[in-house]
Design a protein around this motif. Structure first.
Motif, PDB file in Angstrom:
ATOM      1  N   TRP A   1       0.875  -1.178   0.000  1.00  0.00           N
ATOM      2  CA  TRP A   1       0.000   0.000   0.000  1.00  0.00           C
ATOM      3  C   TRP A   1       0.910   1.225   0.000  1.00  0.00           C
ATOM      4  CZ3 TRP A   1      -3.970  -0.860   4.545  1.00  0.00           C
ATOM      5  CH2 TRP A   1      -4.738  -1.986   4.276  1.00  0.00           C
ATOM      6  N   ALA A   2       0.423   2.310  -0.573  1.00  0.00           N
ATOM      7  CA  ALA A   2       1.168   3.573  -0.536  1.00  0.00           C
ATOM      8  C   ALA A   2       0.176   4.701  -0.346  1.00  0.00           C
ATOM      9  CB  ALA A   2       1.948   3.776  -1.835  1.00  0.00           C
ATOM     10  N   LEU A   3       0.635   5.788   0.265  1.00  0.00           N
ATOM     11  CA  LEU A   3      -0.231   6.952   0.400  1.00  0.00           C
ATOM     12  C   LEU A   3       0.594   8.217   0.484  1.00  0.00           C
ATOM     13  CD1 LEU A   3      -0.528   8.070   3.679  1.00  0.00           C
ATOM     14  CD2 LEU A   3      -1.226   5.698   3.804  1.00  0.00           C
ATOM     15  N   ALA A   4      -0.066   9.302   0.128  1.00  0.00           N
ATOM     16  CA  ALA A   4       0.536  10.628   0.218  1.00  0.00           C
ATOM     17  C   ALA A   4      -0.471  11.525   0.915  1.00  0.00           C
ATOM     18  CB  ALA A   4       0.854  11.168  -1.174  1.00  0.00           C
ATOM     19  N   LEU A   5       0.006  12.330   1.850  1.00  0.00           N
ATOM     20  CA  LEU A   5      -0.831  13.267   2.593  1.00  0.00           C
ATOM     21  C   LEU A   5      -0.462  14.684   2.189  1.00  0.00           C
ATOM     22  CD1 LEU A   5      -0.360  11.808   6.196  1.00  0.00           C
ATOM     23  CD2 LEU A   5      -2.208  11.328   4.617  1.00  0.00           C
ATOM     24  N   GLY A   6      -1.466  15.539   2.103  1.00  0.00           N
ATOM     25  CA  GLY A   6      -1.212  16.939   1.785  1.00  0.00           C
ATOM     26  C   GLY A   6      -2.227  17.843   2.455  1.00  0.00           C
ATOM     27  N   ALA A   7      -1.814  19.052   2.711  1.00  0.00           N
ATOM     28  CA  ALA A   7      -2.696  20.052   3.310  1.00  0.00           C
ATOM     29  C   ALA A   7      -3.518  20.712   2.213  1.00  0.00           C
ATOM     30  CB  ALA A   7      -1.876  21.094   4.058  1.00  0.00           C
ATOM     31  N   GLY A   8      -4.821  20.776   2.408  1.00  0.00           N
ATOM     32  CA  GLY A   8      -5.708  21.429   1.458  1.00  0.00           C
ATOM     33  C   GLY A   8      -6.165  22.770   2.003  1.00  0.00           C
ATOM     34  N   LEU A   9      -7.168  23.350   1.385  1.00  0.00           N
ATOM     35  CA  LEU A   9      -7.714  24.625   1.827  1.00  0.00           C
ATOM     36  C   LEU A   9      -8.815  24.430   2.851  1.00  0.00           C
ATOM     37  CD1 LEU A   9      -7.981  26.472  -1.616  1.00  0.00           C
ATOM     38  CD2 LEU A   9      -6.279  26.812   0.173  1.00  0.00           C
ATOM     39  N   GLY A  10      -9.056  25.441   3.656  1.00  0.00           N
ATOM     40  CA  GLY A  10     -10.186  25.440   4.577  1.00  0.00           C
ATOM     41  C   GLY A  10     -10.135  24.378   5.649  1.00  0.00           C
ATOM     42  N   GLY A  11      -8.934  23.952   6.046  1.00  0.00           N
ATOM     43  CA  GLY A  11      -8.817  22.965   7.107  1.00  0.00           C
ATOM     44  C   GLY A  11      -8.976  21.526   6.659  1.00  0.00           C
ATOM     45  N   TRP A  12      -9.014  21.281   5.357  1.00  0.00           N
ATOM     46  CA  TRP A  12      -9.139  19.919   4.838  1.00  0.00           C
ATOM     47  C   TRP A  12      -7.752  19.370   4.505  1.00  0.00           C
ATOM     48  CZ3 TRP A  12     -13.512  16.941   4.345  1.00  0.00           C
ATOM     49  CH2 TRP A  12     -14.739  17.588   4.552  1.00  0.00           C
ATOM     50  N   SER A  13      -7.572  18.071   4.695  1.00  0.00           N
ATOM     51  CA  SER A  13      -6.352  17.378   4.284  1.00  0.00           C
ATOM     52  C   SER A  13      -6.703  16.416   3.158  1.00  0.00           C
ATOM     53  CB  SER A  13      -5.752  16.597   5.457  1.00  0.00           C
ATOM     54  OG  SER A  13      -5.311  17.497   6.447  1.00  0.00           O
ATOM     55  N   VAL A  14      -5.752  16.224   2.263  1.00  0.00           N
ATOM     56  CA  VAL A  14      -5.952  15.392   1.076  1.00  0.00           C
ATOM     57  C   VAL A  14      -5.117  14.124   1.226  1.00  0.00           C
ATOM     58  CG1 VAL A  14      -5.677  15.306  -1.436  1.00  0.00           C
ATOM     59  CG2 VAL A  14      -6.237  17.476  -0.309  1.00  0.00           C
ATOM     60  N   VAL A  15      -5.721  12.971   0.896  1.00  0.00           N
ATOM     61  CA  VAL A  15      -4.997  11.705   0.922  1.00  0.00           C
ATOM     62  C   VAL A  15      -5.172  11.021  -0.429  1.00  0.00           C
ATOM     63  CG1 VAL A  15      -4.702   9.486   2.072  1.00  0.00           C
ATOM     64  CG2 VAL A  15      -5.477  11.459   3.399  1.00  0.00           C
ATOM     65  N   LYS A  16      -4.072  10.667  -1.052  1.00  0.00           N
ATOM     66  CA  LYS A  16      -4.074   9.873  -2.287  1.00  0.00           C
ATOM     67  C   LYS A  16      -3.479   8.517  -1.933  1.00  0.00           C
ATOM     68  CE  LYS A  16      -4.792  11.189  -5.996  1.00  0.00           C
ATOM     69  NZ  LYS A  16      -5.966  11.045  -6.836  1.00  0.00           N
ATOM     70  N   THR A  17      -4.106   7.462  -2.425  1.00  0.00           N
ATOM     71  CA  THR A  17      -3.673   6.115  -2.049  1.00  0.00           C
ATOM     72  C   THR A  17      -3.474   5.212  -3.252  1.00  0.00           C
ATOM     73  OG1 THR A  17      -5.930   5.239  -1.868  1.00  0.00           O
ATOM     74  CG2 THR A  17      -4.993   6.244   0.112  1.00  0.00           C
ATOM     75  N   ALA A  18      -2.710   4.170  -3.039  1.00  0.00           N
ATOM     76  CA  ALA A  18      -2.603   3.055  -3.967  1.00  0.00           C
ATOM     77  C   ALA A  18      -2.658   1.807  -3.093  1.00  0.00           C
ATOM     78  CB  ALA A  18      -1.294   3.099  -4.748  1.00  0.00           C
ATOM     79  N   PRO A  19      -3.596   0.939  -3.333  1.00  0.00           N
ATOM     80  CA  PRO A  19      -4.670   0.934  -4.307  1.00  0.00           C
ATOM     81  C   PRO A  19      -5.578   2.168  -4.180  1.00  0.00           C
ATOM     82  CG  PRO A  19      -4.489  -1.211  -3.244  1.00  0.00           C
ATOM     83  CD  PRO A  19      -3.590  -0.286  -2.517  1.00  0.00           C
ATOM     84  N   LEU A  20      -6.194   2.532  -5.290  1.00  0.00           N
ATOM     85  CA  LEU A  20      -6.938   3.789  -5.374  1.00  0.00           C
ATOM     86  C   LEU A  20      -8.090   3.901  -4.378  1.00  0.00           C
ATOM     87  CD1 LEU A  20      -7.058   4.181  -9.255  1.00  0.00           C
ATOM     88  CD2 LEU A  20      -5.461   5.221  -7.636  1.00  0.00           C
TER      89      LEU A  20
END
Length: 116
Positions: A58-77
């Protein structure tokens, strides 16, 4: 060929806590962090096209978004939208652990899925 993609969002700006919650779920499912190793791209890769249950990585990437939201992209999708070993969706488990809202959106060749 159409467009496709997915994104998972959590209403938290605490990336450290989000990362720990995801790590704890992975550990509960028997996955441990390993060093990055460049992998050979295959025509069909379980990590890209499979599920969390069928992929040995499994893999994932975390990122800070706007308005207090965080973004997570994963594999598997669909990793966080899938049920884990408890039968409960990982998205819900993480949202409860953090006490926050969560949203997963998938778009595949005109087919959409939203889990909130």
């Amino acid at each position: 060929m159409g467009d496709w993609g997915q994104v998972t969002l959590f209403r938290t700006d605490d990336l450290d806590s989000l990362g720990r919650a995801i790590r704890d779920i992975c550990l509960a499912e028997g996955l441990v962090a390993g060093p990055y190793v460049r992998r050979k791209r295959e025509t069909w890769d379980r990590m890209q096209y499979g599920t969390g249950a069928t992929s040995d990585r499994w893999a994932l990437a975390l990122g800070a978004g706007l308005g207090g939201w965080s973004v997570v992209k994963t594999a598997p999708l669909e990793l966080l939208a899938e049920p884990g070993i408890s039968g409960e969706h990982r998205l819900g488990l993480i949202a409860r652990m953090l006490g926050c809202e969560a949203l997963h959106v998938s778009l595949y060749d005109g087919t959409a899925m939203v889990i909130a």
